[in-house]
Design a protein around this motif. Structure first.
Motif, mmCIF file in Angstrom:
data_model
loop_
_atom_site.group_PDB
_atom_site.id
_atom_site.type_symbol
_atom_site.label_atom_id
_atom_site.label_comp_id
_atom_site.label_asym_id
_atom_site.label_seq_id
_atom_site.Cartn_x
_atom_site.Cartn_y
_atom_site.Cartn_z
ATOM 1 N N VAL A 168 0.856 -1.178 0.000
ATOM 2 C CA VAL A 168 0.000 0.000 0.000
ATOM 3 C C VAL A 168 0.892 1.229 0.000
ATOM 4 O O VAL A 168 1.729 1.406 0.888
ATOM 5 C CB VAL A 168 -0.933 0.029 1.226
ATOM 6 N N GLY A 169 0.730 2.076 -1.011
ATOM 7 C CA GLY A 169 1.487 3.313 -1.083
ATOM 8 C C GLY A 169 0.587 4.505 -0.807
ATOM 9 O O GLY A 169 -0.533 4.575 -1.318
ATOM 10 N N ILE A 170 1.050 5.415 0.018
ATOM 11 C CA ILE A 170 0.271 6.626 0.292
ATOM 12 C C ILE A 170 1.038 7.827 -0.241
ATOM 13 O O ILE A 170 2.274 7.840 -0.286
ATOM 14 C CB ILE A 170 -0.008 6.788 1.799
ATOM 15 N N ASN A 171 0.306 8.848 -0.634
ATOM 16 C CA ASN A 171 0.896 10.038 -1.238
ATOM 17 C C ASN A 171 1.219 11.050 -0.145
ATOM 18 O O ASN A 171 0.336 11.575 0.513
ATOM 19 C CB ASN A 171 -0.098 10.639 -2.247
ATOM 20 N N MET A 172 2.516 11.319 0.042
ATOM 21 C CA MET A 172 2.948 12.273 1.064
ATOM 22 C C MET A 172 3.063 13.691 0.529
ATOM 23 O O MET A 172 3.223 14.636 1.301
ATOM 24 C CB MET A 172 4.301 11.846 1.640
ATOM 25 N N GLY A 173 3.013 13.861 -0.784
ATOM 26 C CA GLY A 173 3.158 15.196 -1.364
ATOM 27 C C GLY A 173 3.760 15.115 -2.749
ATOM 28 O O GLY A 173 3.510 14.152 -3.491
ATOM 29 N N GLN B 272 -3.428 9.896 5.645
ATOM 30 C CA GLN B 272 -3.365 9.076 4.439
ATOM 31 C C GLN B 272 -3.373 7.574 4.757
ATOM 32 O O GLN B 272 -3.819 6.767 3.943
ATOM 33 C CB GLN B 272 -2.097 9.420 3.645
ATOM 34 N N SER B 273 -2.877 7.202 5.951
ATOM 35 C CA SER B 273 -2.767 5.776 6.277
ATOM 36 C C SER B 273 -3.848 5.304 7.241
ATOM 37 O O SER B 273 -3.852 4.139 7.640
ATOM 38 C CB SER B 273 -1.389 5.486 6.881
ATOM 39 N N ALA B 274 -4.779 6.179 7.634
ATOM 40 C CA ALA B 274 -5.764 5.836 8.660
ATOM 41 C C ALA B 274 -6.605 4.621 8.280
ATOM 42 O O ALA B 274 -6.976 3.818 9.144
ATOM 43 C CB ALA B 274 -6.664 7.034 8.947
ATOM 44 N N HIS C 218 2.794 18.905 10.726
ATOM 45 C CA HIS C 218 2.034 18.844 9.467
ATOM 46 C C HIS C 218 2.360 17.553 8.729
ATOM 47 O O HIS C 218 1.462 16.883 8.198
ATOM 48 C CB HIS C 218 2.383 20.066 8.610
ATOM 49 N N LEU C 219 3.633 17.178 8.701
ATOM 50 C CA LEU C 219 4.053 15.933 8.034
ATOM 51 C C LEU C 219 3.421 14.728 8.716
ATOM 52 O O LEU C 219 2.894 13.830 8.044
ATOM 53 C CB LEU C 219 5.575 15.831 8.062
ATOM 54 N N LEU C 220 3.474 14.691 10.055
ATOM 55 C CA LEU C 220 2.889 13.559 10.779
ATOM 56 C C LEU C 220 1.390 13.469 10.536
ATOM 57 O O LEU C 220 0.834 12.376 10.366
ATOM 58 C CB LEU C 220 3.175 13.691 12.273
ATOM 59 N N ARG C 221 0.724 14.620 10.500
ATOM 60 C CA ARG C 221 -0.719 14.626 10.266
ATOM 61 C C ARG C 221 -1.045 14.096 8.869
ATOM 62 O O ARG C 221 -2.011 13.345 8.691
ATOM 63 C CB ARG C 221 -1.271 16.035 10.463
ATOM 64 N N ARG C 222 -0.255 14.492 7.879
ATOM 65 C CA ARG C 222 -0.453 13.978 6.520
ATOM 66 C C ARG C 222 -0.280 12.455 6.486
ATOM 67 O O ARG C 222 -1.089 11.734 5.885
ATOM 68 C CB ARG C 222 0.562 14.638 5.578
ATOM 69 N N LEU C 223 0.766 11.963 7.156
ATOM 70 C CA LEU C 223 1.008 10.522 7.209
ATOM 71 C C LEU C 223 -0.148 9.793 7.883
ATOM 72 O O LEU C 223 -0.621 8.754 7.391
ATOM 73 C CB LEU C 223 2.321 10.257 7.961
ATOM 74 N N ALA D 248 5.048 11.851 -4.232
ATOM 75 C CA ALA D 248 6.019 11.214 -3.332
ATOM 76 C C ALA D 248 5.294 10.102 -2.587
ATOM 77 O O ALA D 248 4.517 10.361 -1.662
ATOM 78 C CB ALA D 248 6.589 12.242 -2.355
ATOM 79 N N MET D 249 5.522 8.873 -2.987
ATOM 80 C CA MET D 249 4.803 7.737 -2.434
ATOM 81 C C MET D 249 5.600 7.105 -1.292
ATOM 82 O O MET D 249 6.820 6.967 -1.368
ATOM 83 C CB MET D 249 4.528 6.687 -3.514
ATOM 84 N N LEU D 250 4.886 6.715 -0.243
ATOM 85 C CA LEU D 250 5.506 6.047 0.900
ATOM 86 C C LEU D 250 4.845 4.683 1.063
ATOM 87 O O LEU D 250 3.615 4.585 1.150
ATOM 88 C CB LEU D 250 5.335 6.883 2.168
ATOM 89 N N ASP D 251 5.657 3.626 1.078
ATOM 90 C CA ASP D 251 5.169 2.260 1.180
ATOM 91 C C ASP D 251 4.879 1.946 2.654
ATOM 92 O O ASP D 251 5.800 1.819 3.472
ATOM 93 C CB ASP D 251 6.220 1.291 0.634
ATOM 94 N N ILE D 252 3.608 1.809 3.020
ATOM 95 C CA ILE D 252 3.223 1.588 4.411
ATOM 96 C C ILE D 252 3.730 0.246 4.932
ATOM 97 O O ILE D 252 4.219 0.138 6.063
ATOM 98 C CB ILE D 252 1.690 1.658 4.562
ATOM 99 N N GLU D 253 3.621 -0.801 4.112
ATOM 100 C CA GLU D 253 4.071 -2.120 4.567
ATOM 101 C C GLU D 253 5.569 -2.120 4.849
ATOM 102 O O GLU D 253 6.033 -2.703 5.826
ATOM 103 C CB GLU D 253 3.724 -3.182 3.528
ATOM 104 N N GLU D 254 6.336 -1.435 4.008
ATOM 105 C CA GLU D 254 7.779 -1.332 4.238
ATOM 106 C C GLU D 254 8.070 -0.468 5.459
ATOM 107 O O GLU D 254 9.009 -0.744 6.220
ATOM 108 C CB GLU D 254 8.463 -0.743 2.997
#
Length: 516
Positions: A3-8, A48-50, A40-45, A16-22
């Motif tokens: 699962v990739g989430i968009n961080m910006g 997006q992953s909630a 702000h970064l933590l809130r975005r993370l 900018a995709m972040l791999d949640i499983e990794e």
């Protein structure tokens, strides 16, 4: 499942995709000075992953409680007893509920203790509940400081131990640490070193820029770029982000913190009677109660000793009481209290009978005690960590009933209150030897009572007690050590300081037994 989430956005406009499983397997460290956009970064993370992973946020300022409005996070108030926090954390893991532990309103010592108890309870969850959890710790330098400061030493040890467990050993239990800090230099190195993903924001101090550049594999000359980063812009690296450093502009968020950055606003128009306005109190100010938060005073050690010995005393008198009273007239409340005290004493005896218990932290022993208490079906509110420490200190001395009932021992318990909780067990052990004229404990025995293998630290403890005017250390003609306690008018028999600790657990035997 990947699962990739968009961080910006990246520099070229790509997402900018972040791999949640990794990320769950490799953890994340976020660094940036105040105002760089870490929250702000933590809130975005988190936003997006909630929907993909359970989340637990350790929130010292109450900024993330607004996640409950849109994403259903349970808000847990940190102003609870230690037993309540441990129970809530265990149920959080069991039922896979995302939550925010709000520590707003607590002083720093209590914030560290509450976070440590909550994290340790999650860490000690049963194996069947090791579901993946994203554990976000904002202002991590508060909970894992690189050096001791003005906080209480026991709170610092508890918090640092919990953070170390989260980052070093949490992966196998499904706990993925995401820690954010203002300065890398203030964060304990063994905690920061376990992260494999990094997001570095605006930084001005040379030492922090150099460490950030080292973590990202950049040349020291490139470290100057961290001064030029705009708010909300970070440089990311790691297996869940990118194999080489890439600049990332963090995207927008849907929720907002209750607090915000200060904005300029027009000054009010001048008031003619400004002196009367300021110096004249409002009528309700004189009747408004002043509220001050203060920690409850710890229970006296003498009360705890009485509770420990009560089960034994009542059990001894039970036969006489049963003969004197009819079956219907027996005091049921007193009997239930005695039974509860007996069960608590049995659980303590079981825990301390373990050969390695002397070298386990009080926090780890306390979690073991809470679990065993539930298994033993001990009713009522669980004792606090402070009470548990005092009971363990008394039990470890091995004081017999006759000595415990004496005036000298009661006086020794009063003297023990002059030192911190982690030192009371050592002092009471020496006091017991002095009252009964036993041989002076060796350095190895004192070290084990303090939970360490260092004989040098044991000698420092004796020096500290002497500085506090609690003891006097001297030697007999043969060079053996004697410790006297002036206020008790008692002293130990001579004992060799370098003598081995005969009661210490055999570590080699323990390893052999484990191998079998």
């Amino acid at each position: 499942m990947q699962v990739g989430i968009n961080m910006g956005d990246l520099a070229g406009g790509q997402p900018a995709m972040l791999d949640i499983e990794e990320l769950l397997a490799t953890r994340l460290l976020v660094q940036g000075n105040s105002g760089s956009g870490k929250s702000h970064l933590l809130r975005r993370l988190l936003e997006q992953s909630a929907e993909w992973v359970q989340q637990v946020i350790i929130d010292p300022e109450g900024d993330f409680v607004t996640l409950s409005e849109k994403y259903g996070h349970l808000v847990v108030d940190g102003e609870r007893s230690e037993g309540e926090l441990a129970g809530i954390a265990s149920r959080i893991r069991k039922h896979r509920v995302s939550c925010v532990l709000s520590l707003e309103g607590l002083d720093i010592d209590d914030q560290m203790r509450a976070a440590a108890i909550f994290l340790n309870a999650m860490f000690e969850a049963e194996h069947e509940f090791w579901y993946p959890v994203l554990v976000v710790v904002d202002e991590a330098q508060m909970f894992a400081p690189s050096a001791g400061g003005e906080v209480a030493e026991d709170a610092r040890k508890m918090s640092l131990g919990a953070m170390t467990n989260l980052m070093c050993r949490g992966r196998k239990r499904g706990l993925a640490g995401v820690i954010a800090t203002q300065r890398l230099a203030k964060l304990a190195k063994n905690v920061a070193a376990e992260a494999s993903n990094f997001l570095m924001g605006r930084t001005f101090l040379d030492i922090d820029m150099a460490r950030a550049a080292d973590l990202l594999g950049m040349d020291r000359r490139q470290a100057e770029m961290f001064r030029d980063l705009k708010r909300g812009n970070f440089v990311g690296l790691g297996p869940a982000l990118s194999r080489r450093p890439l600049p990332i502009a963090i995207g927008d968020v849907e929720t907002r913190a209750r607090s915000s950055s200060p904005k300029l606003m027009p000054m009010p128009e001048a008031v003619a009677d400004v002196e009367d306005l300021i110096f004249t109190p409002d009528p309700d100010e004189l009747t408004r109660p002043v509220v001050r938060r203060s920690r409850p005073a710890p229970r006296p050690t003498t009360d705890i000793l009485a509770e420990l010995s009560q089960a034994t005393a009542e059990a001894a008198a039970q036969g006489d009481t049963q003969a004197a009273l009819s079956e219907g007239a027996r005091p049921e409340a007193s009997e239930a209290h005695a039974e509860r005290a007996r069960r608590i004493a049995d659980v303590l005896e079981t825990i301390l009978a373990d050969s390695g218990s002397g070298y386990r932290t009080d926090a780890a022993l306390y979690q073991d005690f809470l679990v065993r208490s539930r298994m033993a079906r001990i009713t009522g509110s669980p004792m606090s960590l402070a009470d548990f420490r005092r009971q363990v200190a008394v039990v470890r001395t091995g004081v017999d009933e006759e000595t415990a009932a004496g005036e000298a021992w009661a006086q020794a318990l009063g003297l023990a209150d002059r030192v911190s909780e982690d030192l009371q067990g050592v002092f009471l052990m020496i006091a017991k030897a002095a009252i009964k004229s036993e041989s002076c404990p060796s350095d190895a025995r004192i070290a084990r009572a303090y939970g360490t293998h260092s004989a040098r630290r044991a000698r420092r403890l004796l020096g500290y007690f002497e500085e506090q005017e609690l003891i006097i250390v001297h030697a007999d003609p043969f060079g053996k050590r004697i410790v006297g306690i002036p206020e008790l008018e008692a002293e130990t028999a001579p004992g060799a300081a370098d003598a081995p600790d005969e009661d210490a657990p055999d570590e080699n035997a323990g390893r052999a037994q484990a191998a079998e």
